[in-house]
Design an enzyme around this catalytic site. Structure first.
Site, PDB file in Angstrom:
ATOM      1  CD  GLU A 189      -2.765   1.005   2.548  1.00  0.00           C
ATOM      2  OE1 GLU A 189      -3.089   2.033   3.161  1.00  0.00           O
ATOM      3  OE2 GLU A 189      -3.136  -0.137   2.887  1.00  0.00           O
ATOM      4  CG  ASP A 190       1.479   3.044   3.102  1.00  0.00           C
ATOM      5  OD1 ASP A 190       0.588   3.533   2.376  1.00  0.00           O
ATOM      6  OD2 ASP A 190       1.309   2.792   4.312  1.00  0.00           O
TER       7      ASP A 190
END
Length: 722
Positions: A130-131
């Protein structure tokens, strides 16, 4: 995701309070040194340790993991930490801490609950896709498909792609993933717990929004998965944010009680230990202080709190049988409060919880002490729920060849959720329905005639049972039998009921708008609403108007007959009839079914039996013509009776459901029913009903006549030639 990182063993600051929730309980697990995430952050910035050596930063995770799994392979954890640390390097939380402290804290939470290595590996990596630039394919290549699946399940959908629907669609994606592997939900709950602990750096309005979603979705999910250790702390954190004044008052109550010179719970614990020692039952007896929300609820229920209200006693034993032995000793040697006894061992809760609950009154001051009795294994599951079950897909040790993924942790409520979410037409409907569904926190089990079971939320009706069993084919349901007796579709079901659903054969039939009032499950409500939306004419047609050419299910099939197995003939008890012939046996005639206050007469038949008829019965005329002598009969002191009624009506949809509901509202219990095939758009129903009082009969017949489409209701008469 971005929140202040603080010590995961203590809540962080919360807006609106001087300090975050201070857990009012003694440690539930073996105490460990407090974890300084700032120190861990500095260790992480120094980079990974040499190959093959465990990094110092995951030392606490390893220690907690080995406490539950001493033989665990730690190499996947080492490699996962190395990837997570290098990927998140340079990223900081809003508090200024290195971002790697967040996945470390989440993983520690799961490790202390007893999660297995695969879950911990995925937890360390849960934010990488996600990051960071790490892809799911890379995760799969390095750690296998199970870890890849878990990481994908908790990865958020991008707002740039989904806009306002990102949050509900992320939860839908996560729940669907949890349907195949419930460990997805475990990681999400631990992730939310750490973010809630460190929410103090957020703006107040964002804190409130996150807290409300936690209250409405995450806490109910934690309860349903049995992860009480996470649920209770989440409740306290949400309580502090959404109700800061009440939280502060509760904190003061707990602090005031902690300063008391006497401790009734400690005294009660000593007394219980003495009782069990004398009975030679090995057991651990400990005090379980209530958490903040529990204290708040008890204070609202009981008013002024006494010392014993701030906690409960927990008794842990080795075997199931010892639980009942402890219960017997406590109820023998102490004063039990019988109304407080619950056996969740024989009948576990739907979230795997097992325990005996009881309460005893102390001698002297009369304070009531609640006691929980369970085995050590039950306690582990009560605290950690599905997390304590480990990998649900690992082959059993005695059957390693069986690779079937039969998930024992996938409960009925999750299966139902997966079914109805497919039919939710848009994210808003899914989001609102999800919150409503999760608000129903108790389950019942009802049985089908074939022995199968249906899991339903408490308060569910026959409408809900129909859609749970038949899906959208339940549109054709015309009635039900509950425990062998005809019942309306609005009948609320109880745990253990047997339900047989009566289905029509008309493909054009469908639900009425009134069904929505009786539908409690999302599956039923969504299916009914969708049908009404696509059939607005039928849904809005007044009940006393029948669309041309439309017939109910009974018009397409032979007469439907339903009755309770072994039902007695339709008559009141013969002992309520007085006969002018001492010693005679009384039998009420089935041809005219006399009930009080009918005018009756009798005739002697073979075997010294006197049959009782209504005076207007055609049999009476035949008996008189045959020269049979009448016997004087009269009603005694009667109340309850059975009677056969005939309703004649025009054909219209949902008539059977409406008619039987009107009868139920008048207190009539339907014993049997026959619906004849319609002729010229008219249909004849014959019901045998049980009334608590014969005086209610006129009111029942009026209520039946008031049903739209019914033009006559009369007492049953013998058919010509009978």
């Amino acid at each position: 995701m971005s929140a202040e990182a603080t010590n995961p063993a203590t809540p962080g600051p919360v807006a609106g309070t001087a300090s975050g929730p201070v857990t009012p309980t003694a440690p539930r697990r073996k105490a460990r040194p407090r974890l300084d995430l700032r120190r861990l952050g500095r260790a992480a910035l120094l980079g990974a340790a040499s190959r093959g050596r465990l990094p110092d930063a995951i030392g606490h995770v390893v220690e907690a993991h080995r406490a539950h799994h001493p033989d665990a392979d730690l190499e996947p954890l080492r490699r996962a930490y190395v990837l997570a640390e290098s990927s998140h390097r340079g990223q900081m939380r809003k508090s200024g801490e290195p971002y790697i402290t967040h996945p470390l804290a989440v993983t520690l939470i799961l490790a202390e609950l007893g999660a297995e290595t695969t879950t911990l590996t995925a937890s360390l990596l849960h934010d990488t896709v996600e990051d960071t630039d790490v892809t799911l394919d890379q995760v799969g290549e390095q750690f296998g498909e199970e870890v890849r699946y878990l990481v994908d399940g908790v990865t958020k959908l991008e707002k740039v792609d989904y806009g306002a629907a990102a949050e509900p669609e992320t939860f839908r994606k996560m729940l669907v993933a949890a349907g195949n592997d419930v460990r997805v939900m475990s990681i999400k709950l631990a992730d939310r717990l750490h973010n809630m602990r460190t929410l103090g750096v957020m703006r107040p309005e964002k804190q409130e929004r996150i807290a409300k979603v936690t209250r409405d979705v995450l806490i109910p999910l934690a309860e349903r998965l049995g992860v009480q250790a996470l649920k209770t702390e989440l409740e306290d954190l949400v309580f502090a944010i959404l109700h800061p004044e009440e939280y502060e008052r509760t904190r003061e109550l707990i602090a005031e009680n902690a300063g008391r010179a006497d401790d009734p719970l400690a005294e009660a614990a000593d007394e219980v230990r003495t009782v069990l020692k004398e009975a030679d039952i090995p057991a651990d007896v400990m005090i379980r202080p209530r958490h903040f929300v529990s204290v708040h609820r008890v204070s609202r229920k009981r008013g002024r709190l006494r010392g014993a209200d701030f906690g409960r006693l927990l008794v842990l034993v080795s075997e199931d049988a010892d639980c009942y032995a402890v219960l017997g000793e406590l109820h023998t040697c102490m004063t039990p409060v019988v109304s407080e006894f619950k056996d969740f061992i024989a009948v576990p809760k739907f979230n795997l919880y097992q325990s005996l609950h009881t309460a005893v009154a102390r001698r002297g001051d009369g304070q009531v002490v609640e006691v929980l009795i369970r085995t050590h294994q039950m306690h582990k599951v009560a605290e950690a729920g599905v997390v304590a079950l480990g990998n649900p897909y690992a082959p059993a040790p005695d059957d390693p060849a069986d690779g079937e993924r039969a998930d024992p942790t996938r409960p009925g409520w999750l299966s139902r959720l997966l079914e109805w979410q497919r039919a939710a037409p848009d994210p808003d409907t899914f989001w609102s329905t999800l919150r409503e569904d999760l608000a129903q926190d108790r389950e019942i089990a009802v049985f089908r005639p074939d022995g199968g079971t249906l899991g339903l939320p408490e308060g569910a009706t026959c409408v809900d049972a129909a859609y749970a069993q038949y899906g959208e084919d339940a549109h054709a349901c015309i009635g039900a039998r509950v425990n062998g007796r005809l019942a309306t579709l609005s009948t609320v079901l109880k745990d253990g009921d047997t339900v047989q659903l009566l289905m029509g054969q008309d493909p054009a039939s469908g639900p009425s708008r009134e069904w929505l009032e009786h539908a409690h499950t999302p599956a039923a409500r969504i299916a009914i609403q969708r049908w009404l939306t696509t059939h607005p004419a039928q849904g809005e047609t007044p009940e006393d108007e029948v669309p041309e050419g439309e017939e109910p299910a009974s018009a397409r099939r032979p007469a439907v007959e339903a009755s309770a197995p072994g039902a007695a003939p339709a008559r009141p008890a013969p002992e309520n009839v007085l006969v002018d012939r001492p010693g005679a046996t009384v039998r009420l005639a089935g041809c005219c079914t006399p009930v009080p206050p009918d005018e009756v007469t009798g005739f002697a038949v073979r075997g010294g039996v006197v049959t009782v008829h209504r005076v207007e019965c055609s049999t009476v005329a035949r008996m008189k013509d045959a020269g049979r002598a009448q016997v004087g009969v009269r009603w005694g002191d009667t109340a309850e009776c059975r009677v056969a009624l005939v309703a004649e009506s025009f054909v219209r949809p949902h008539l059977l459901a409406d008619l039987t509901e009107a009868m139920a509202l008048e207190g009539a219990e339907i014993v049997s029913a026959t619906v004849e095939p319609p002729t010229r758009q008219q249909v004849r129903h014959t019901y045998t009903v049980q009334l608590p009082d014969a005086a209610h009969l006129p009111a029942l017949m009026r209520a039946m006549r008031n049903v739209a489409g019914v033009y006559d209701v009369s007492r049953a008469q013998p058919q010509p030639g009978a």
